[in-house]
Design an enzyme around this catalytic site. Structure first.
Site, PDB file in Angstrom:
ATOM      1  N   GLY A   8     -15.112  30.078 127.193  1.00  0.00           N
ATOM      2  CA  GLY A   8     -15.950  28.295 127.255  1.00  0.00           C
ATOM      3  C   GLY A   8     -17.188  28.265 126.511  1.00  0.00           C
ATOM      4  N   GLY A  11     -18.105  25.384 125.109  1.00  0.00           N
ATOM      5  CA  GLY A  11     -18.938  24.151 125.764  1.00  0.00           C
ATOM      6  C   GLY A  11     -20.721  24.378 125.353  1.00  0.00           C
ATOM      7  N   GLN A  12     -21.079  23.105 126.253  1.00  0.00           N
ATOM      8  CA  GLN A  12     -22.878  23.087 126.044  1.00  0.00           C
ATOM      9  C   GLN A  12     -23.346  24.356 126.154  1.00  0.00           C
ATOM     10  OE1 GLN A  12     -24.957  21.253 129.353  1.00  0.00           O
ATOM     11  NE2 GLN A  12     -26.770  21.002 127.957  1.00  0.00           N
ATOM     12  N   ASP A  53      -5.858  30.473 126.771  1.00  0.00           N
ATOM     13  CA  ASP A  53      -6.156  29.255 128.559  1.00  0.00           C
ATOM     14  C   ASP A  53      -6.387  30.380 129.652  1.00  0.00           C
ATOM     15  OD1 ASP A  53      -5.842  27.817 130.029  1.00  0.00           O
ATOM     16  OD2 ASP A  53      -3.319  27.689 129.429  1.00  0.00           O
ATOM     17  N   TYR A 143     -16.484  20.169 142.370  1.00  0.00           N
ATOM     18  CA  TYR A 143     -17.181  21.493 141.149  1.00  0.00           C
ATOM     19  C   TYR A 143     -18.026  22.642 142.333  1.00  0.00           C
ATOM     20  CZ  TYR A 143     -20.279  22.382 137.743  1.00  0.00           C
ATOM     21  OH  TYR A 143     -20.927  23.420 136.878  1.00  0.00           O
ATOM     22  N   LYS A 147     -17.766  26.411 142.517  1.00  0.00           N
ATOM     23  CA  LYS A 147     -18.367  27.302 142.238  1.00  0.00           C
ATOM     24  C   LYS A 147     -18.984  28.624 143.860  1.00  0.00           C
ATOM     25  CE  LYS A 147     -19.340  26.214 138.781  1.00  0.00           C
ATOM     26  NZ  LYS A 147     -19.330  27.037 137.419  1.00  0.00           N
ATOM     27  N   ILE A 173     -28.639  21.562 132.487  1.00  0.00           N
ATOM     28  CA  ILE A 173     -29.143  22.239 131.227  1.00  0.00           C
ATOM     29  C   ILE A 173     -29.326  21.104 130.049  1.00  0.00           C
ATOM     30  CG2 ILE A 173     -29.041  23.842 129.044  1.00  0.00           C
ATOM     31  CD1 ILE A 173     -29.611  25.045 132.372  1.00  0.00           C
TER      32      ILE A 173
HETATM   33  N1  SER Z   1     -24.869  20.765 134.751  1.00  0.00           N
HETATM   34  C1  SER Z   1     -23.841  20.369 135.725  1.00  0.00           C
HETATM   35  C2  SER Z   1     -23.256  18.845 136.675  1.00  0.00           C
HETATM   36  O1  SER Z   1     -24.249  18.237 135.723  1.00  0.00           O
HETATM   37  C3  SER Z   1     -24.657  21.121 137.075  1.00  0.00           C
HETATM   38  O2  SER Z   1     -23.805  22.398 137.395  1.00  0.00           O
HETATM   39  O3  SER Z   1     -21.819  19.184 136.696  1.00  0.00           O
END
Ligand code: SER
Length: 320
Positions: A8, A11-12, A53, A143, A147, A173
């Site tokens: 990742g 990613g951010q 991947d 999601y 997790k 974040i």
């Molecule tokens: N920043 C994430 C989201 O909004 C939370 O883990 O999906």
């Protein structure tokens, strides 16, 4: 030196974690793995990268074995809002991808795997204020379910297979380098873009929706501090709450308005993201992280807003 793999990496968080790890361990020792999105130029130029991947067990197994990986930071994830509309890909990346990483780690004697969890691992039945580390979880988003799965699977591989898996439940974040767009907490980043570009922002969450949040430098510090903590002091493994700040859209709008003259925010609520946000905690009790590995955040809403505006102005004026 044995190698570090960061999935990742476009990613951010990954796009900022890779440079931080390269600074500590040397550019050549940190391999940035991306898939669909191109890696940022600085990540491409400062060390090795691969295309990976994570949904392919064979690809993951091969990469971890051939590259001589000692530590994996598994940052690939489909965030909350996108996961609700792309169930299959979210399941493949968040659930199969995590399993593939852990299996490859065991097969190739990887020393440590870091798998971030999220405030999304909690749900509507969870106590919302100062949410304890151990409490009712029962998330109602894909999601969040993925997790919780990652937390339990990480703890299982630690207990049953002796793999050093660690993870932390990150809040929303906030950062200026890579803009997140697939999550529920992203309004707290987008507000700064709106403020700089046009002195206004339309928020998709209601004004009093309180959520735990964290500025990127604290996020990177929390991940690296946990990875480097003395394992003998840890009672938890893949499921640490980490808190920093907690605010509502109206409170961050006030902080931005105090710094950007004429800034105004209005609201157009997105029912899907509002429901997700309403199911998440307002704030986290992170005593376990503080006691077991010395977690302390540095940024509050004011210092974060100052730093965000300063850096984002530079980025946007450079055409970023
Ligand atoms: N920043 C994430 C989201 O909004 C939370 O883990 O999906």
């Amino acid at each position: 030196m044995k190698k570090i793999l960061v999935t990742g990496a476009a990613g951010q968080i990954g796009s900022e974690l890779v440079p931080a790890l390269r600074e500590r361990h040397g550019g050549e020792n940190v391999i940035a793995a991306g898939h669909r999105t191109a890696l940022p130029a600085d990540v491409q130029e400062s060390g090795p990268s691969i295309k990976l991947d994570v949904t392919s067990a064979a690809e993951v197994m091969k990469a971890v074995g051939e590259l001589g990986i000692e530590t994996i930071y598994h940052m690939s994830s489909i965030l909350s809002a996108l996961a609700e509309s792309n169930r299959q890909i979210a399941y493949a990346v968040n659930i199969n991808g995590t399993y593939n990483i852990l299996e490859a780690a065991v097969s190739h004697n990887v020393g440590q795997v870091i798998i971030p969890s999220s405030i999304a691992a909690f749900g509507p039945d969870t106590p919302q204020e100062n949410t304890p580390n151990e409490t009712i979880q029962r998330p109602n988003t894909l999601y969040g379910i993925s997790k919780v799965f990652g937390e339990h699977l990480g703890n299982y591989y630690h207990e049953k297979l002796g793999l050093d898996v660690r993870g932390l439940r990150l809040p929303g974040i906030i950062s200026w380098k890579t803009e997140p767009t697939a999550g529920t907490t992203d309004y707290a980043v987008a507000i700064f873009y709106g403020a700089i570009r046009e002195k206004k922002y339309t928020c998709y969450l209601g004004p009093h929706t309180r959520l735990p949040m964290m500025y990127m430098p604290d996020c990177i510090k929390s991940i690296i501090d946990l990875a480097q903590a003395d394992g003998s002091g840890l009672k938890h493994h893949a499921d640490f709450n980490v808190g920093a700040v907690s605010f509502t859209p109206s409170e961050i709008a006030e902080a931005v308005a105090a710094r950007v003259e004429g800034f105004e925010m209005d609201y157009k609520i997105d029912p899907m993201r509002q429901a997700i946000a309403d199911s998440w905690p307002d704030s986290l009790d992170d005593t376990a992280a503080r006691e077991e590995w010395g977690w302390t955040p540095s940024y509050d809403l004011d210092s974060m807003s100052d730093d965000m505006l300063k850096n984002l102005k530079i980025k946007l004026s450079d055409g970023g």
